[in-house]
Design a protein around this motif. Structure first.
Motif, short mmCIF file in Angstrom:
data_model
loop_
_atom_site.label_atom_id
_atom_site.label_comp_id
_atom_site.label_asym_id
_atom_site.label_seq_id
_atom_site.Cartn_x
_atom_site.Cartn_y
_atom_site.Cartn_z
N ARG A 1 0.81 -1.24 0.13
CA ARG A 1 0.00 -0.09 -0.12
C ARG A 1 1.01 1.21 0.05
NH1 ARG A 1 -5.16 0.75 0.89
NH2 ARG A 1 -5.63 -1.24 1.43
N LEU A 2 1.97 1.15 0.66
CA LEU A 2 2.82 2.21 0.93
C LEU A 2 3.61 2.47 -0.45
CD1 LEU A 2 4.36 4.70 2.24
CD2 LEU A 2 5.91 2.95 3.00
N CYS A 3 3.80 1.33 -0.99
CA CYS A 3 4.58 1.40 -2.45
C CYS A 3 3.49 2.11 -3.33
CB CYS A 3 4.96 -0.02 -2.73
SG CYS A 3 5.37 -0.08 -4.53
N ASP A 4 2.34 1.84 -3.33
CA ASP A 4 1.21 2.33 -4.36
C ASP A 4 1.31 3.64 -4.32
OD1 ASP A 4 0.82 -0.23 -5.46
OD2 ASP A 4 -1.01 -0.71 -3.94
N ILE A 5 1.10 4.22 -2.86
CA ILE A 5 1.01 5.84 -2.73
C ILE A 5 2.24 6.30 -3.17
CG2 ILE A 5 1.06 7.55 -0.74
CD1 ILE A 5 -0.66 5.32 0.82
N LEU A 6 3.51 5.77 -2.80
CA LEU A 6 4.22 6.31 -3.28
C LEU A 6 4.81 6.42 -5.11
CD1 LEU A 6 7.24 5.11 -0.66
CD2 LEU A 6 6.35 7.49 -0.95
N PHE A 7 4.24 5.41 -5.26
CA PHE A 7 4.19 5.19 -6.91
C PHE A 7 3.23 6.49 -7.48
CE2 PHE A 7 1.97 3.76 -10.58
CZ PHE A 7 2.86 3.17 -11.54
N VAL A 8 1.97 6.62 -6.97
CA VAL A 8 1.31 7.73 -7.39
C VAL A 8 2.04 9.08 -7.34
CG1 VAL A 8 -1.13 8.89 -7.16
CG2 VAL A 8 -0.85 6.38 -7.15
N VAL A 9 2.52 9.30 -6.14
CA VAL A 9 3.10 10.73 -6.05
C VAL A 9 4.41 10.83 -6.98
CG1 VAL A 9 4.39 12.11 -4.31
CG2 VAL A 9 2.49 10.68 -3.46
N PHE A 10 5.21 9.79 -6.92
CA PHE A 10 6.22 9.99 -8.14
C PHE A 10 5.79 10.24 -9.27
CE2 PHE A 10 8.59 7.35 -11.29
CZ PHE A 10 9.81 8.07 -11.26
N GLY A 11 4.72 9.30 -9.78
CA GLY A 11 4.36 9.49 -11.20
C GLY A 11 3.64 10.86 -11.55
N ASN A 12 2.95 11.08 -10.65
CA ASN A 12 2.58 12.97 -10.80
C ASN A 12 3.84 13.96 -10.94
OD1 ASN A 12 -0.31 12.15 -10.75
ND2 ASN A 12 -0.30 12.09 -8.82
N LEU A 13 4.46 13.74 -9.64
CA LEU A 13 5.85 14.69 -9.67
C LEU A 13 6.59 14.70 -10.98
CD1 LEU A 13 6.61 16.75 -7.68
CD2 LEU A 13 8.05 14.96 -6.54
N PHE A 14 6.87 13.36 -11.31
CA PHE A 14 7.51 12.88 -12.56
C PHE A 14 6.90 13.76 -13.87
CE2 PHE A 14 8.90 10.95 -16.55
CZ PHE A 14 10.42 10.57 -16.21
N PHE A 15 5.69 13.56 -13.90
CA PHE A 15 4.96 14.19 -15.12
C PHE A 15 5.09 15.63 -15.00
CE2 PHE A 15 2.24 10.21 -15.18
CZ PHE A 15 2.92 9.61 -16.08
N GLY A 16 4.81 16.21 -13.93
CA GLY A 16 4.82 17.61 -13.59
C GLY A 16 6.23 18.43 -13.96
N THR A 17 7.31 17.72 -13.35
CA THR A 17 8.57 18.17 -13.58
C THR A 17 9.06 18.14 -14.98
OG1 THR A 17 9.77 16.25 -12.75
CG2 THR A 17 9.24 17.97 -11.27
N ARG A 18 8.89 17.05 -15.64
CA ARG A 18 9.75 16.51 -16.79
C ARG A 18 8.64 17.03 -18.11
NH1 ARG A 18 13.50 12.59 -15.25
NH2 ARG A 18 13.51 12.94 -13.27
N LEU A 19 7.43 17.01 -17.89
CA LEU A 19 6.51 17.51 -19.07
C LEU A 19 5.77 18.87 -18.78
CD1 LEU A 19 4.44 14.08 -19.60
CD2 LEU A 19 6.57 14.70 -20.73
N ILE A 20 6.15 19.48 -17.65
CA ILE A 20 5.55 21.02 -17.58
C ILE A 20 6.52 22.01 -17.12
CG2 ILE A 20 3.95 22.26 -16.41
CD1 ILE A 20 2.18 19.98 -16.13
#
Length: 388
Positions: free
Chosen positions: A259-278
């Motif tokens: 469950r912690l992995c899933d939460i960190l996965f979501v946070v990482f994905g959103n941050l990755f998209f935000g920093t790399r694509l915006i």
């Protein structure tokens, strides 16, 4: 050698028009500009970081793995066999049916015994979950520390809040201790990763990651030599933003905190998209392409620098697609396929064809509903970080 050096350090390539190396060679008292020789200090520091990593993994990460009950998987050793070893190293590590039958007849072994030998031999070259946990914990600590340092340093800088300051008075921008330590530490870390590749267990993506680290070192060194440190520091900070979260998610996965992995996965994905694509294209590329054009104008190394940054953006798009695809599969199937690079193969994977087919039909792995490595079992996850 003098002619080669003069050609390589051609002022018309490295510097804006009407500026020479002599203009930068004798600054005012107490003022210093970046010099290529400074980069040599990253090499002994890289050895120091490598030594710290060994200490950290053995005396900090290792005990943490023990507390979390992450142990080295027991795996059978392949018995010495010169014929099979030659096939393994020179021809194929996963022989097909024809090769298996041929080797079976040559050695007078059962086909299943030959399969078992190759499986045990492959497992020998794959790191255990405990080893991967220790590696990820080291990277997590480094990325978290360097990101914290970078954001604290840049928070006080003028160019973080107004990127045009990256180009005002360029290239006569003073080298401060803060930005020097930031750059040299980042460079030394990637040199240490180059060193560690030759001592770590050899993985399938060895050459890909070797080229990746070499490209990263080249980009950092290139921006240092032509004094694009200000915009370079922004690029490094943007890329460091999500890296520690990726490693944190891996740690949670190895410790079986799904469950912690899933939460960190979501946070990482959103941050990755935000920093790399915006942030990266609309903040970094905007200043390197347009603001710098207006303030200092283009010149040969400017074109090369921007070309490399645009290539980096293409990679961001590709990696974002891969991440999105992995996330979609995880949502739809509840798991991701195994990490072909690192996982220890189970005995049922090769020795029985029928159970394998049944597992594919039911959509579960031999290790249970959660698969082998959760969201971060996919090979592409292991190749997308540390890209600057």
């Amino acid at each position: 050698m003098a002619a080669l050096s003069a050609w390589f350090w051609n002022e018309r390539f490295w510097l804006p028009h009407n500026i020479t190396w002599a203009d930068l060679a004798d600054p005012a008292p107490g003022v210093e500009y970046p010099k290529a020789g400074h980069l040599l200090s990253a090499l002994p520091l890289a050895l120091g970081i490598f030594a710290v990593r060994i200490f950290f993994e053995r005396f900090i990460a290792g005990p943490c793995a023990s507390i979390l009950q992450i142990q080295t998987e027991a795996s059978h050793r392949a018995q010495p066999n010169a014929v099979l070893e030659k096939v393994f190293t020179s021809i194929t590590k996963s022989p097909d049916t024809r090769h298996l039958e041929g080797l079976s007849k040559q050695l007078d072994w059962e086909v299943r015994k030959v399969q078992r030998w190759f499986r045990h031999r492959r497992n020998k070259d794959k790191p255990s979950t405990r080893t991967k946990f220790c590696e990820s914990m080291w990277r997590f600590m480094f990325y978290l520390c360097i990101f914290t340092y970078g954001i604290c340093f840049l928070w006080q800088s003028t160019w973080m809040w107004d990127t045009r300051h990256c180009w005002y008075n360029y290239p006569y921008q003073v080298l401060t201790p803060g930005i020097y330590y930031y750059y040299i530490t980042e460079l030394a870390f990637y040199w240490s990763l180059m060193f560690s590749q030759f001592t770590d267990i050899r993985r399938k993506d060895f050459f890909i990651m070797f080229v990746h680290h070499l490209a990263t070192i080249s980009l950092i060194s290139f921006s240092y030599v032509n004094n694009m440190l200000r915009v370079g520091s922004l690029v490094m900070c943007v890329h460091d933003t999500s890296d520690f979260l990726l490693e944190a998610a891996k740690l949670a996965n190895y410790a079986k905190y799904q469950r912690l992995c899933d939460i960190l996965f979501v946070v990482f994905g959103n941050l990755f998209f935000g920093t790399r694509l915006i942030i990266y294209p609309f903040w970094i590329l905007n200043t390197t392409l347009f603001e710098s054009w207006d303030i200092i104008g283009p010149y040969p190394s400017w074109w090369l620098f921007n070309f490399l940054l645009l290539v980096l953006q293409v990679l961001h798009i590709i990696w974002s697609y891969l991440i999105a695809r992995i996330a979609f599969k995880a949502i739809m199937r509840g798991k991701v396929s195994k990490d072909e690079r690192s996982d220890i193969e189970s005995s049922s994977e090769e020795e029985s064809e029928t159970p394998t087919k049944e597992r594919h039909k039911t959509g579960t792995s031999s290790r249970g509903e959660n698969g082998t490595n959760g969201h971060f079992g996919s090979k592409s996850w292991n190749q997308n970080h540390n890209d600057w």
